[in-house]
Write an enzyme that holds these catalytic residues in place. Structure first.
Site, mmCIF file in Angstrom:
data_model
loop_
_atom_site.group_PDB
_atom_site.id
_atom_site.type_symbol
_atom_site.label_atom_id
_atom_site.label_comp_id
_atom_site.label_asym_id
_atom_site.label_seq_id
_atom_site.Cartn_x
_atom_site.Cartn_y
_atom_site.Cartn_z
ATOM 1 N N HIS A 237 0.817 -1.230 0.000
ATOM 2 C CA HIS A 237 0.000 0.000 0.000
ATOM 3 C C HIS A 237 0.841 1.267 0.000
ATOM 4 O O HIS A 237 0.310 2.358 -0.218
ATOM 5 C CB HIS A 237 -0.909 0.040 1.237
ATOM 6 C CG HIS A 237 -1.963 -1.025 1.260
ATOM 7 N ND1 HIS A 237 -2.867 -1.193 0.235
ATOM 8 C CD2 HIS A 237 -2.252 -1.982 2.179
ATOM 9 C CE1 HIS A 237 -3.671 -2.216 0.524
ATOM 10 N NE2 HIS A 237 -3.316 -2.713 1.694
ATOM 11 N N ASP B 168 -2.788 -10.653 -2.344
ATOM 12 C CA ASP B 168 -3.318 -10.129 -1.076
ATOM 13 C C ASP B 168 -4.780 -9.715 -1.311
ATOM 14 O O ASP B 168 -5.134 -9.277 -2.404
ATOM 15 C CB ASP B 168 -2.488 -8.918 -0.646
ATOM 16 C CG ASP B 168 -2.825 -8.407 0.739
ATOM 17 O OD1 ASP B 168 -2.094 -8.725 1.696
ATOM 18 O OD2 ASP B 168 -3.835 -7.676 0.866
ATOM 19 N N HIS C 154 -6.342 -7.246 -0.339
ATOM 20 C CA HIS C 154 -6.474 -5.812 -0.607
ATOM 21 C C HIS C 154 -5.732 -5.445 -1.895
ATOM 22 O O HIS C 154 -4.707 -6.060 -2.216
ATOM 23 C CB HIS C 154 -5.888 -4.994 0.552
ATOM 24 C CG HIS C 154 -6.496 -5.304 1.885
ATOM 25 N ND1 HIS C 154 -5.926 -6.184 2.779
ATOM 26 C CD2 HIS C 154 -7.638 -4.862 2.447
ATOM 27 C CE1 HIS C 154 -6.700 -6.263 3.862
ATOM 28 N NE2 HIS C 154 -7.746 -5.476 3.690
ATOM 29 N N ASP D 232 -4.496 -12.634 3.605
ATOM 30 C CA ASP D 232 -5.749 -12.165 4.197
ATOM 31 C C ASP D 232 -6.965 -12.488 3.339
ATOM 32 O O ASP D 232 -8.087 -12.131 3.700
ATOM 33 C CB ASP D 232 -5.674 -10.670 4.539
ATOM 34 C CG ASP D 232 -4.927 -9.857 3.508
ATOM 35 O OD1 ASP D 232 -4.674 -10.392 2.398
ATOM 36 O OD2 ASP D 232 -4.589 -8.700 3.797
HETATM 37 ZN ZN LIG Z 1 -4.022 -7.106 2.766
#
Ligand SMILES: [Zn+2]
Length: 331
Positions: free
Chosen positions: A112, A149, A151, A236
């Site tokens: 991120h 991931d 996200h 995740d």
């Molecule tokens: Zn994540």
């Protein structure tokens, strides 16, 4: 371990859990190596000096919140330097022929992080730094990043947005933090078609994730012919994870790993994993171990574990991407 975040899902116990599981399996035959602090000149290829100094200062001043969910403590800066240094050293080991595959397991995670902004538990973009280093310092022309991931890896997405030398492929839940990564974001300028976003709905399971790897990421690799594949390996998307709503299992992560390892072997190139998220400690540890075990297996052609027809969402993704990558035309 000294990157202390208080009561926070991205916690030192993640590394404890991974180490305990791997130690119980005798590290699956992997050799453990240390990760040096990243060279500052390499760090500055992605992150401006003023930003790096701001993180160093925040930690020296005792730490605190950098944004609503990104926390630093006095030793976080040093931890982040080593997390970034780990992924860069991994590139050296892979490209020097010391290993055909490797895993860099550190915190804080990185995908991120934007060039001048920490967010989403991330300070420095470990995998982007590794890719940048492979291109700039090691002279590669083409690097592929697969981000599974749960996200969207918005930092990596943006850092290589206009580049045709990095093919970024991300499977991520939508809607979910950070809200970026629609299928319509395909890169910009010379990089149009080299950003491939594959959003999946809550509830996405092994079948959908593995099918996207087998029927989108693998043929993309065959077309792009990268010289190195890096995986933003977050866990995740696991069904037990408290932050995501997907239903991936350890076997799903193993299957994705086998497929990517297979295509890398057929291309004669190495593959390196960089740890991102994963917040259910047991599931995280078992999934990392499953990934390492899959890397150790003889490479198997993809599709053997998926079976049946591609889910409609996969066929739609292929159709959309085929305008940039003709090999993906057809079912
Ligand atoms: Zn994540």
């Amino acid at each position: 371990m000294l990157h202390e975040t208080g009561p926070h899902p991205e916690q030192p116990a993640r590394i404890v859990a991974i180490e305990r599981e791997l130690a119980a399996q005798e590290w699956l035959g992997f050799e453990r190596v240390t990760s040096p602090a990243i060279d500052r000149a390499v760090l500055h290829t992605v992150h401006p000096e003023a930003y790096v100094a701001s993180i160093e200062r925040a930690c020296a001043n005792g730490g605190g919140q950098l944004d609503v969910d990104t926390v630093v403590s006095p030793h976080s800066f040093e931890a982040a330097l080593h997390a970034a240094g780990g992924s860069v050293r991994m590139v050296d080991l892979l490209l020097d022929g010391d290993a055909p595959y490797a895993f860099s397991a550190h915190r804080p995670p990185g995908h991120h992080a934007l060039p001048a902004r920490a967010m989403g538990f991330c300070l420095f973009n470990n995998i982007a730094l590794a890719a940048r280093y492979a291109l700039d310092a090691r002279g590669l022309d083409r690097v592929m990043i697969v981000d599974w991931d749960v996200h969207h890896g918005n930092g990596t997405n943006d850092i290589f947005h206009d580049s045709d030398r990095v093919l970024f492929v991300s499977i991520h839940q939508s809607p979910l933090y950070p809200g970026t990564g629609p299928a319509s974001d395909i890169g910009s300028g010379d990089g149009r078609g080299f950003t491939v976003n594959l959003p999946v709905p809550p509830g996405a399971d092994d079948r959908l994730f593995c099918s996207l790897v087998d029927r989108v990421a693998v043929p993309l690799a065959q077309s792009f012919e990268p010289q190195l594949v890096l995986i933003s390996a977050g866990y995740d998307a696991h069904r037990e994870d408290p932050l995501g709503s997907c239903e991936v299992t350890e076997e799903g992560f193993a299957t994705m790993t086998r497929s990517i390892r297979w295509v890398c072997e057929t291309l004669g190139i190495p593959v390196g994993c960089v740890l991102e998220g994963g917040y259910a400690l047991g599931a995280l540890a078992r999934s990392v171990a499953a990934t390492l075990a899959a890397l150790n297996e003889p490479a198997a052609a993809p599709g053997t574990d998926v079976g049946g027809e591609a889910p409609p969402a996969v066929a739609r993704a292929r159709e959309r991407i085929a305008q940039w990558w003709p090999a993906l035309a057809g079912p």
